[in-house]
Design a protein around this motif. Structure first.
Motif, PDB file in Angstrom:
ATOM      1  N   ALA A  32       0.830  -1.210   0.000  1.00 13.82           N
ATOM      2  CA  ALA A  32       0.000   0.000   0.000  1.00 13.82           C
ATOM      3  C   ALA A  32       0.859   1.252   0.000  1.00 13.82           C
ATOM      4  CB  ALA A  32      -0.934  -0.013   1.209  1.00 13.82           C
ATOM      5  N   ALA A  33       2.049   1.171   0.590  1.00 16.05           N
ATOM      6  CA  ALA A  33       2.931   2.338   0.644  1.00 16.05           C
ATOM      7  C   ALA A  33       3.475   2.716  -0.719  1.00 16.05           C
ATOM      8  CB  ALA A  33       4.077   2.060   1.610  1.00 16.05           C
ATOM      9  N   LEU A  34       3.465   1.793  -1.677  1.00 15.25           N
ATOM     10  CA  LEU A  34       3.986   2.109  -3.015  1.00 15.25           C
ATOM     11  C   LEU A  34       3.063   3.047  -3.788  1.00 15.25           C
ATOM     12  CD1 LEU A  34       5.282  -1.409  -4.163  1.00 15.25           C
ATOM     13  CD2 LEU A  34       6.649   0.536  -3.410  1.00 15.25           C
ATOM     14  N   GLY A  35       1.778   2.967  -3.489  1.00 18.47           N
ATOM     15  CA  GLY A  35       0.839   3.803  -4.219  1.00 18.47           C
ATOM     16  C   GLY A  35       0.387   3.131  -5.506  1.00 18.47           C
ATOM     17  N   PRO A  36      -0.788   3.507  -6.015  1.00 11.27           N
ATOM     18  CA  PRO A  36      -1.360   2.830  -7.188  1.00 11.27           C
ATOM     19  C   PRO A  36      -0.521   2.972  -8.446  1.00 11.27           C
ATOM     20  CG  PRO A  36      -2.643   4.770  -6.578  1.00 11.27           C
ATOM     21  CD  PRO A  36      -1.695   4.543  -5.474  1.00 11.27           C
ATOM     22  N   ASP A  37       0.068   4.123  -8.678  1.00 13.58           N
ATOM     23  CA  ASP A  37       0.828   4.299  -9.921  1.00 13.58           C
ATOM     24  C   ASP A  37       2.020   3.351  -9.978  1.00 13.58           C
ATOM     25  OD1 ASP A  37      -0.933   6.256 -10.680  1.00 13.58           O
ATOM     26  OD2 ASP A  37       0.329   7.922  -9.982  1.00 13.58           O
ATOM     27  N   ARG A  38       2.729   3.245  -8.864  1.00 10.33           N
ATOM     28  CA  ARG A  38       3.894   2.362  -8.845  1.00 10.33           C
ATOM     29  C   ARG A  38       3.480   0.901  -8.990  1.00 10.33           C
ATOM     30  NH1 ARG A  38       8.480   0.968 -10.515  1.00 10.33           N
ATOM     31  NH2 ARG A  38       9.963   0.114  -9.005  1.00 10.33           N
ATOM     32  N   LEU A  39       2.397   0.521  -8.347  1.00 10.75           N
ATOM     33  CA  LEU A  39       1.917  -0.855  -8.454  1.00 10.75           C
ATOM     34  C   LEU A  39       1.478  -1.175  -9.878  1.00 10.75           C
ATOM     35  CD1 LEU A  39      -0.134  -1.235  -5.138  1.00 10.75           C
ATOM     36  CD2 LEU A  39       2.013  -2.382  -5.718  1.00 10.75           C
ATOM     37  N   ILE A  40       0.792  -0.233 -10.515  1.00  8.16           N
ATOM     38  CA  ILE A  40       0.370  -0.435 -11.905  1.00  8.16           C
ATOM     39  C   ILE A  40       1.580  -0.647 -12.803  1.00  8.16           C
ATOM     40  CG2 ILE A  40      -0.663   0.723 -13.899  1.00  8.16           C
ATOM     41  CD1 ILE A  40      -2.647   2.005 -11.904  1.00  8.16           C
ATOM     42  N   ALA A  41       2.615   0.134 -12.587  1.00 12.58           N
ATOM     43  CA  ALA A  41       3.824  -0.011 -13.398  1.00 12.58           C
ATOM     44  C   ALA A  41       4.459  -1.385 -13.186  1.00 12.58           C
ATOM     45  CB  ALA A  41       4.816   1.098 -13.044  1.00 12.58           C
ATOM     46  N   LEU A  42       4.500  -1.819 -11.965  1.00 21.17           N
ATOM     47  CA  LEU A  42       5.069  -3.144 -11.682  1.00 21.17           C
ATOM     48  C   LEU A  42       4.248  -4.244 -12.345  1.00 21.17           C
ATOM     49  CD1 LEU A  42       5.988  -2.747  -7.902  1.00 21.17           C
ATOM     50  CD2 LEU A  42       7.591  -2.970  -9.812  1.00 21.17           C
ATOM     51  N   ILE A  43       2.926  -4.131 -12.288  1.00 21.83           N
ATOM     52  CA  ILE A  43       2.061  -5.152 -12.886  1.00 21.83           C
ATOM     53  C   ILE A  43       2.235  -5.181 -14.402  1.00 21.83           C
ATOM     54  CG2 ILE A  43      -0.352  -5.758 -13.326  1.00 21.83           C
ATOM     55  CD1 ILE A  43      -0.974  -4.712 -10.487  1.00 21.83           C
ATOM     56  N   LEU A  44       2.271  -4.007 -15.022  1.00 25.64           N
ATOM     57  CA  LEU A  44       2.447  -3.961 -16.476  1.00 25.64           C
ATOM     58  C   LEU A  44       3.803  -4.530 -16.880  1.00 25.64           C
ATOM     59  CD1 LEU A  44       0.886  -0.477 -17.301  1.00 25.64           C
ATOM     60  CD2 LEU A  44      -0.047  -2.740 -17.827  1.00 25.64           C
ATOM     61  N   GLY A  45       4.819  -4.243 -16.089  1.00 28.95           N
ATOM     62  CA  GLY A  45       6.136  -4.805 -16.394  1.00 28.95           C
ATOM     63  C   GLY A  45       6.133  -6.322 -16.318  1.00 28.95           C
ATOM     64  N   GLU A  46       5.457  -6.868 -15.315  1.00 28.42           N
ATOM     65  CA  GLU A  46       5.422  -8.328 -15.173  1.00 28.42           C
ATOM     66  C   GLU A  46       4.573  -8.971 -16.269  1.00 28.42           C
ATOM     67  OE1 GLU A  46       6.339 -12.067 -13.543  1.00 28.42           O
ATOM     68  OE2 GLU A  46       7.258 -10.079 -13.445  1.00 28.42           O
ATOM     69  N   THR A  47       3.502  -8.325 -16.688  1.00 28.27           N
ATOM     70  CA  THR A  47       2.693  -8.898 -17.766  1.00 28.27           C
ATOM     71  C   THR A  47       3.482  -8.964 -19.067  1.00 28.27           C
ATOM     72  OG1 THR A  47       1.768  -6.717 -18.306  1.00 28.27           O
ATOM     73  CG2 THR A  47       0.515  -8.110 -16.783  1.00 28.27           C
ATOM     74  N   ALA A  48       4.403  -8.041 -19.255  1.00 27.93           N
ATOM     75  CA  ALA A  48       5.226  -8.068 -20.470  1.00 27.93           C
ATOM     76  C   ALA A  48       6.241  -9.205 -20.434  1.00 27.93           C
ATOM     77  CB  ALA A  48       5.947  -6.732 -20.640  1.00 27.93           C
ATOM     78  N   ARG A  49       6.648  -9.603 -19.243  1.00 28.52           N
ATOM     79  CA  ARG A  49       7.675 -10.641 -19.109  1.00 28.52           C
ATOM     80  C   ARG A  49       7.099 -12.033 -18.893  1.00 28.52           C
ATOM     81  NH1 ARG A  49       9.668  -6.440 -15.826  1.00 28.52           N
ATOM     82  NH2 ARG A  49       8.744  -7.464 -13.989  1.00 28.52           N
ATOM     83  N   ASN A  50       5.914 -12.118 -18.296  1.00 26.04           N
ATOM     84  CA  ASN A  50       5.380 -13.393 -17.832  1.00 26.04           C
ATOM     85  C   ASN A  50       4.015 -13.653 -18.465  1.00 26.04           C
ATOM     86  OD1 ASN A  50       4.246 -15.517 -16.356  1.00 26.04           O
ATOM     87  ND2 ASN A  50       5.186 -14.881 -14.436  1.00 26.04           N
ATOM     88  N   PRO A  51       3.938 -14.546 -19.483  1.00 22.96           N
ATOM     89  CA  PRO A  51       2.654 -14.805 -20.146  1.00 22.96           C
ATOM     90  C   PRO A  51       1.594 -15.351 -19.201  1.00 22.96           C
ATOM     91  CG  PRO A  51       4.483 -15.662 -21.448  1.00 22.96           C
ATOM     92  CD  PRO A  51       5.044 -15.263 -20.137  1.00 22.96           C
ATOM     93  N   GLY A  52       2.001 -16.206 -18.258  1.00 25.57           N
ATOM     94  CA  GLY A  52       1.028 -16.756 -17.320  1.00 25.57           C
ATOM     95  C   GLY A  52       0.426 -15.686 -16.440  1.00 25.57           C
ATOM     96  N   PHE A  53       1.255 -14.762 -15.958  1.00 29.05           N
ATOM     97  CA  PHE A  53       0.755 -13.672 -15.134  1.00 29.05           C
ATOM     98  C   PHE A  53      -0.169 -12.766 -15.946  1.00 29.05           C
ATOM     99  CE2 PHE A  53       1.252  -9.417 -13.199  1.00 29.05           C
ATOM    100  CZ  PHE A  53       0.783  -9.703 -11.925  1.00 29.05           C
ATOM    101  N   LYS A  54       0.172 -12.559 -17.206  1.00 30.08           N
ATOM    102  CA  LYS A  54      -0.681 -11.729 -18.071  1.00 30.08           C
ATOM    103  C   LYS A  54      -2.069 -12.338 -18.204  1.00 30.08           C
ATOM    104  CE  LYS A  54      -0.908  -9.604 -22.650  1.00 30.08           C
ATOM    105  NZ  LYS A  54      -0.217  -9.424 -23.961  1.00 30.08           N
ATOM    106  N   LYS A  55      -2.142 -13.669 -18.318  1.00 32.81           N
ATOM    107  CA  LYS A  55      -3.440 -14.333 -18.427  1.00 32.81           C
ATOM    108  C   LYS A  55      -4.246 -14.160 -17.144  1.00 32.81           C
ATOM    109  CE  LYS A  55      -1.680 -17.739 -21.701  1.00 32.81           C
ATOM    110  NZ  LYS A  55      -1.220 -19.141 -21.906  1.00 32.81           N
ATOM    111  N   LEU A  56      -3.578 -14.216 -16.006  1.00 31.39           N
ATOM    112  CA  LEU A  56      -4.285 -14.029 -14.745  1.00 31.39           C
ATOM    113  C   LEU A  56      -4.838 -12.609 -14.623  1.00 31.39           C
ATOM    114  CD1 LEU A  56      -1.884 -15.884 -12.260  1.00 31.39           C
ATOM    115  CD2 LEU A  56      -4.094 -16.679 -13.118  1.00 31.39           C
ATOM    116  N   VAL A  57      -4.033 -11.634 -15.039  1.00 34.83           N
ATOM    117  CA  VAL A  57      -4.490 -10.248 -14.979  1.00 34.83           C
ATOM    118  C   VAL A  57      -5.655 -10.037 -15.943  1.00 34.83           C
ATOM    119  CG1 VAL A  57      -3.836  -7.856 -15.411  1.00 34.83           C
ATOM    120  CG2 VAL A  57      -2.248  -9.387 -14.225  1.00 34.83           C
TER     121      VAL A  57
END
Length: 499
Positions: A32-57
């Protein structure tokens, strides 16, 4: 002139972490301390690297639109899985396994909360493809099979959470698929659901299974013997009907089905156990003592390799016979059987049960008689194991010292624990056993066991100072010199030995 005061603008307060929590460990509070913008960036970065995670999102986003959107994602993947035919080599296996796991995860995490019935439909569709999938991938370590087991367990859990009438309808709907493929994934699911189903659902399912059994019999050519596969499939159907009989507490139906499966070769132990549980010990005794067709169970070479206990079935049968005799009040006969079983097999639980049922002051005399019998038992390794585990360490040490040459180093499952147990108060007996273990390892050049051998040598050196040198030959120093002389070139062993 007065100095201007510095004004500090307070930013958002950092969340209060639990006492002792690390600020770099992901948790609801730290993220929660990271804030929504930082979390969104982390999620988008992982979806680009991890096809399985992208499917879950993607599935989580689809869930915001409703169950139909999630179903569309799952159905596309199931359709692709059902249409695939190529073999999955080792290079593709990891990604394939991850994709199978993702399918199940999406069904459970996104579809189930929105529509449990639709989740069950997708799980069943996924399970229907198990045979095709397993035929296309090397699953030597059972990873893929475990995914289908996860799906099966989830199906049972979801169905069990439905209203009882709905759960019964779901179970009844599985019968046709099970009858068509008794060795497929539906059988275990039905078997797991039966204990929680209501009586009306059990009656419906049993009726459908009876119809499937009749169709199986009718479908064969009466002029030809039933094929082994068809007969085995019929037995699977009848076993499920037996599970329903157990759920209803009806041993008579269980027996009738057992006779239908194996006429003349019925499982008398299981029948007797159910009759005893139903308060019919007289009938149970009759069944447990029936002559059995010797062809009921023949241990194969594969059984022996897998560690099949040839004495296990008779041990189980006799233990139940004793329980039945106790229920009938025939205590003397039960005690006689316990003692004879102990004498024949050195069965420790039988001896303990025998002793607990003796009057005061008689148990000690019977115990000494039992230990005398064990010490003189013609199979010394079994005798040693019994005496150590009882425990009767004085007798175990006496047995070892009296017959020092008979102990076989390859019997490490017996000698190792025995030596460890005797080392504290019986150094001579422990020394004899450790030497036999070490000699067996070195004489057989069993390099995988060299670390154990090094430990045995260390134990021997620790015991040496507590021995009378004349009590054993060769003496400790001479024994080590003998090892160096005969096995000095086994460098892999000596490298583990601390001088």
């Amino acid at each position: 002139m007065a100095r201007a005061r510095r004004v500090t603008v307070a930013g958002p307060k950092a969340p209060v972490l639990p006492k002792g929590a690390r600020r770099t460990t992901p948790s609801p509070e730290t993220l929660a301390a990271l804030g929504p913008d930082r979390l969104i960036a982390l999620i988008l970065g992982e979806t680009a690297r991890n096809p399985g995670f992208k499917k879950l999102v993607s599935a989580a986003l689809a869930a915001l639109q409703g169950p139909d959107a999630v179903a569309a994602i799952i159905d596309r993947r199931l359709t692709a899985l059902e249409g695939a035919q190529g073999y999955i080599n080792w290079q593709k296996r990891r990604a394939f396994v991850a994709d199978l796991n993702t399918i199940v995860t999406v069904i459970l995490s996104e579809m189930r909360p929105l529509d449990p019935g639709a989740a069950l439909d997708r799980l069943r569709r996924f399970l229907n493809g198990a045979d095709d999938v397993l035929s296309r991938v090397d699953d030597g370590n059972g990873t893929v099979q475990a995914i289908f087991e996860r799906a099966s367990d989830a199906f049972v859990e979801i169905a069990g959470s439905l209203p009882s009438s709905e759960a019964g309808r779901v179970a009844a709907g599985l019968v046709a698929a099970f009858a068509a493929d008794p060795f497929g994934p539906i059988g275990p699911i039905l078997g797991a659901m039966i204990p929680s189903l209501q009586e009306d659902a059990l009656g419906d399912i049993d009726g459908r299974l009876a119809e499937a059994d009749a169709a199986t019999l009718k479908g064969g050519d009466p002029r030809k013997p039933a094929t082994q596969h068809r007969e085995a499939g019929r037995i699977q159907i009848l076993r499920l009907r037996q599970a329903i009989a157990d759920r209803r507490g009806d041993p008579d139906i269980f027996i009738a089905l057992e006779r239908a499966m194996l006429p003349g070769r019925e499982n008398r132990v299981e029948i007797a156990r159910r009759l005893l549980g139903a308060g019919r010990p007289g009938e149970a005794l009759e069944w447990i003592r029936r002559m059995q067709d010797p062809g009921l169970r023949v241990a194969t070479r594969a059984d022996l390799i897998a560690g099949f206990d040839l004495r296990g079935p008779e041990r189980e049968r006799q233990a139940l016979e004793i329980e039945i005799l106790d229920a009938l009040g025939r205590t003397s006969e039960a005690q006689t059987l316990r003692w004879s079983r102990f004498e024949r097999e050195l069965d420790a639980p039988m001896l303990r049960n025998h002793l607990t049922r003796l009057p005061d002051f008689e148990d000690e005399e019977a115990l000494q008689r039992g230990l005398d019998h064990a010490e003189a038992f013609p199979q010394p390794h079994r005798a040693l194991a019994f005496l150590v585990n009882w425990p009767a360490l004085n007798r175990a040490a006496r047995l070892v010292i009296a017959r020092p040459a008979i102990w076989q180093g390859d019997q490490y499952a017996v000698l190792g624990p025995a030596a460890d147990a005797l080392a504290l108060n019986h150094p001579l007996a422990a020394t004899i056993l450790y030497r036999r273990l070490l000699d067996g390892i070195l004489e057989g050049a069993r390099s995988a066991a060299y670390p154990h051998g090094a430990r045995y040598l260390a134990e021997l050196e620790g015991l040496a100072g507590r021995l009378d040198a004349s009590a054993i030959s060769p003496a400790p120093d001479a024994y080590r010199a003998k090892l160096r002389r005969e096995h000095g070139r086994k460098h892999a062993f000596w490298s583990l030995v601390r001088d």
